[in-house]
Design a protein around this motif. Structure first.
Motif, PDB file in Angstrom:
ATOM      1  N   TYR A 262       0.382 107.346  11.092  1.00  0.00           N
ATOM      2  CA  TYR A 262       0.917 108.275  10.052  1.00  0.00           C
ATOM      3  C   TYR A 262       0.278 109.139   9.307  1.00  0.00           C
ATOM      4  CZ  TYR A 262       5.801 107.351  11.695  1.00  0.00           C
ATOM      5  OH  TYR A 262       6.827 106.933  12.639  1.00  0.00           O
ATOM      6  N   PHE A 263      -1.183 108.930   9.181  1.00  0.00           N
ATOM      7  CA  PHE A 263      -2.108 109.628   8.336  1.00  0.00           C
ATOM      8  C   PHE A 263      -1.883 111.063   8.087  1.00  0.00           C
ATOM      9  CE2 PHE A 263      -5.549 105.904   7.729  1.00  0.00           C
ATOM     10  CZ  PHE A 263      -4.671 105.110   7.245  1.00  0.00           C
ATOM     11  N   ASN A 264      -1.789 111.536   9.576  1.00  0.00           N
ATOM     12  CA  ASN A 264      -1.835 112.866   9.508  1.00  0.00           C
ATOM     13  C   ASN A 264      -0.498 113.766   9.604  1.00  0.00           C
ATOM     14  OD1 ASN A 264      -3.389 115.482   9.922  1.00  0.00           O
ATOM     15  ND2 ASN A 264      -2.905 115.757  11.916  1.00  0.00           N
ATOM     16  N   SER A 265       0.617 112.829   9.197  1.00  0.00           N
ATOM     17  CA  SER A 265       1.931 113.263   8.984  1.00  0.00           C
ATOM     18  C   SER A 265       2.205 113.608   7.769  1.00  0.00           C
ATOM     19  CB  SER A 265       2.836 112.133   9.607  1.00  0.00           C
ATOM     20  OG  SER A 265       2.710 111.857  10.756  1.00  0.00           O
ATOM     21  N   ILE A 415      -9.543 108.840   2.701  1.00  0.00           N
ATOM     22  CA  ILE A 415      -8.364 107.898   3.487  1.00  0.00           C
ATOM     23  C   ILE A 415      -8.915 107.507   4.823  1.00  0.00           C
ATOM     24  CG2 ILE A 415      -6.212 108.082   4.456  1.00  0.00           C
ATOM     25  CD1 ILE A 415      -5.331 109.290   1.791  1.00  0.00           C
ATOM     26  N   TYR A 416      -9.649 108.364   5.629  1.00  0.00           N
ATOM     27  CA  TYR A 416      -9.931 108.276   6.782  1.00  0.00           C
ATOM     28  C   TYR A 416     -11.434 107.463   7.036  1.00  0.00           C
ATOM     29  CZ  TYR A 416      -6.467 111.225   9.594  1.00  0.00           C
ATOM     30  OH  TYR A 416      -5.415 111.656   9.925  1.00  0.00           O
ATOM     31  N   GLY A 417     -12.066 107.093   5.745  1.00  0.00           N
ATOM     32  CA  GLY A 417     -13.217 106.253   5.614  1.00  0.00           C
ATOM     33  C   GLY A 417     -14.367 107.218   6.071  1.00  0.00           C
ATOM     34  N   GLU A 418     -14.148 108.450   5.657  1.00  0.00           N
ATOM     35  CA  GLU A 418     -15.531 109.198   5.933  1.00  0.00           C
ATOM     36  C   GLU A 418     -16.287 109.383   4.847  1.00  0.00           C
ATOM     37  OE1 GLU A 418     -14.101 113.025   7.204  1.00  0.00           O
ATOM     38  OE2 GLU A 418     -12.993 112.102   9.021  1.00  0.00           O
ATOM     39  N   GLN A 419     -15.778 108.970   3.507  1.00  0.00           N
ATOM     40  CA  GLN A 419     -16.735 109.082   2.411  1.00  0.00           C
ATOM     41  C   GLN A 419     -15.846 108.171   1.467  1.00  0.00           C
ATOM     42  OE1 GLN A 419     -16.640 112.638   0.657  1.00  0.00           O
ATOM     43  NE2 GLN A 419     -14.643 113.040   0.658  1.00  0.00           N
TER      44      GLN A 419
END
Length: 439
Positions: A262-265, A415-419
């Protein structure tokens, strides 16, 4: 505000940016705000001959709005209300284009947070003259947060009409299963509850995070930590403060207790996971109570609402709302005011908000604290109580929508862990200051 969900979904952020740019390009600069209309003594009189007031909104087809227009015409037979409707998702852009083209309506129903931007660009009428003559509109009766939205340079340029606060929805059945006595009241309790309610192997989670609306749902935690979006003078970014980084770290860490699918919702689509019981806690405005009642009546009794947990700065939450404004190109200002004043009558505010099928809050202290509200819509009581903690996210700079877009993108990456959360705020602040530095 009869549209679902957050006021800062990506599409809305993009429209805010488009509106800001459109207005900025209008006619070589902002006009001087109109502060002379409405001055006089005594109540505003009806026009002696027929006049038409154009009313722009996305709610013109609502039965209650049509009913109020008919009642208004009965009382003021020389005034006809002409509805000019636009889809909610396009209303801001359409209105901004019309302002730039000198074809603005007489009155509009707008996102309250846009009021001071329009006022700063000279598009609106200062309502002080009319309010001083009114027996209906009492500026001191408006809830502070809603009044902040419509105030610029110490003057009111709009009339708050409806609103909502952001609170915590939680599945009482899931809490009972987990042995939790009630909703969390502090950050520590919130994180502990989120962890206890999460069983990823079985598709059960404690919370729900939306990377696509990261900035909007970061703000409550930011305010609770004692942070702000911009400096008080609106000339510098403030969300990268120590308090801001504390809030970002807490907020982003909650993603580990949320379903990644649901992150991209967006928050509206995410309602499904809560309704199914896959997610036990969900932060949203009062709109969500109405959505659950309308779309998922079978889970009535399995959920409840509560204030957001307190942070270091105590009880803080975001608020949103809609306001009525008058545009400075109107040729029928007195008739336009009579329409705005009529809509602002207590019985009409009540009928538009808590006495209809929705879950909007009235903007006045008298109605918000009334026994009638608690009786008519008990589910709204926690949200009404939250108004004492409400923070109007009306950043004092018309460039902020562009900064918010950047903040949303950077927090989404975290949130996606990219930074890291701190890197997200630093990157957003660097880009935000560059935006502020441009002419």
């Amino acid at each position: 505000m009869r549209i679902h969900g957050s006021r800062s979904a990506p599409a809305v952020i993009a429209l805010a940016l488009a509106a800001s740019l459109s207005l900025a390009s209008c006619g070589g600069g902002a006009e001087r705000p109109n502060t002379d209309v409405g001055k006089g003594a005594g109540p505003v009189a009806d026009p002696a001959s027929p006049q038409t007031v154009t009313f722009f909104s996305w709610v013109g087809n609502e039965p209650q709005m049509k009913k109020m227009a008919a009642e208004f015409h009965d009382k003021h037979p020389n005034i006809t209300i002409k509805f000019e409707n636009a889809p909610a998702e396009q209303a801001q852009q359409v209105l901004s284009t019309r302002i730039a083209g000198n074809t603005a309506p007489d009155v509009a129903y707008i996102n309250a947070s846009d009021t001071n931007d329009y006022a700063a660009r000279g598009a609106l009428v200062d309502l002080g003259g009319y309010m001083s003559r009114s027996q209906v509109v009492q500026p001191d009766d408006y809830v502070g947060g809603f009044k902040t939205f419509v105030t610029w340079n110490g003057k009111m340029w709009g009339l708050p009409f409806d609103g909502e606060t952001t609170g915590l929805f939680y599945r009482t059945d899931r809490f009972k299963e987990a042995g939790l006595a009630g909703p969390p009241k502090t950050w520590e309790e919130f994180k502990a509850a989120a962890a206890k309610l999460t069983d990823a192997a079985n598709g059960k989670y404690g919370f729900e995070v939306f990377a696509s609306e990261a900035a909007y749902y970061f703000y409550p935690w930011l305010y609770q930590a004692g942070g702000e979006t911009l400096s008080k003078d609106g000339k510098d970014v403030a969300f990268d403060s120590a308090a801001g980084k504390t809030a970002a770290a807490f907020y982003v860490d909650l993603a580990k207790y949320a379903p990644r699918d649901y992150f991209n919702s967006n928050s509206y689509d995410g309602r499904v996971a809560f309704a199914k019981g896959d997610v036990a806690m969900y932060v949203a405005g009062a709109w969500f109570a109405g959505t659950l009642a309308d779309e998922y009546p079978k889970i009535t009794g399995k959920w409840a609402a509560a204030p957001l947990p307190d942070g270091a700065a105590g009880c803080k939450t975001t608020i949103a709302g809609d306001s009525l404004v008058m545009f400075n190109k109107t040729k029928v200002s007195d008739a336009a005011w009579l329409w705005m004043e009529f809509l602002s009558q207590p019985d009409n505010l009540a009928a538009w908000t808590y006495k209809t099928e929705g879950t909007l809050l009235p903007p006045t202290k008298a109605l918000l604290g009334s026994d009638d509200l608690a009786k008519e819509k008990p589910v709204l009581k926690p949200f009404a109580d939250l108004m004492a903690c409400g923070v109007a996210s009306a950043a004092p700079n018309p460039k902020y929508p562009r900064i918010e877009t950047v903040l949303n993108e950077e927090l989404s990456k975290a949130i996606y862990g990219e930074q890291t959360p701190a890197e997200a705020l630093d990157n957003a602040a660097t880009q935000g200051r560059a935006i502020l530095a441009r002419g």
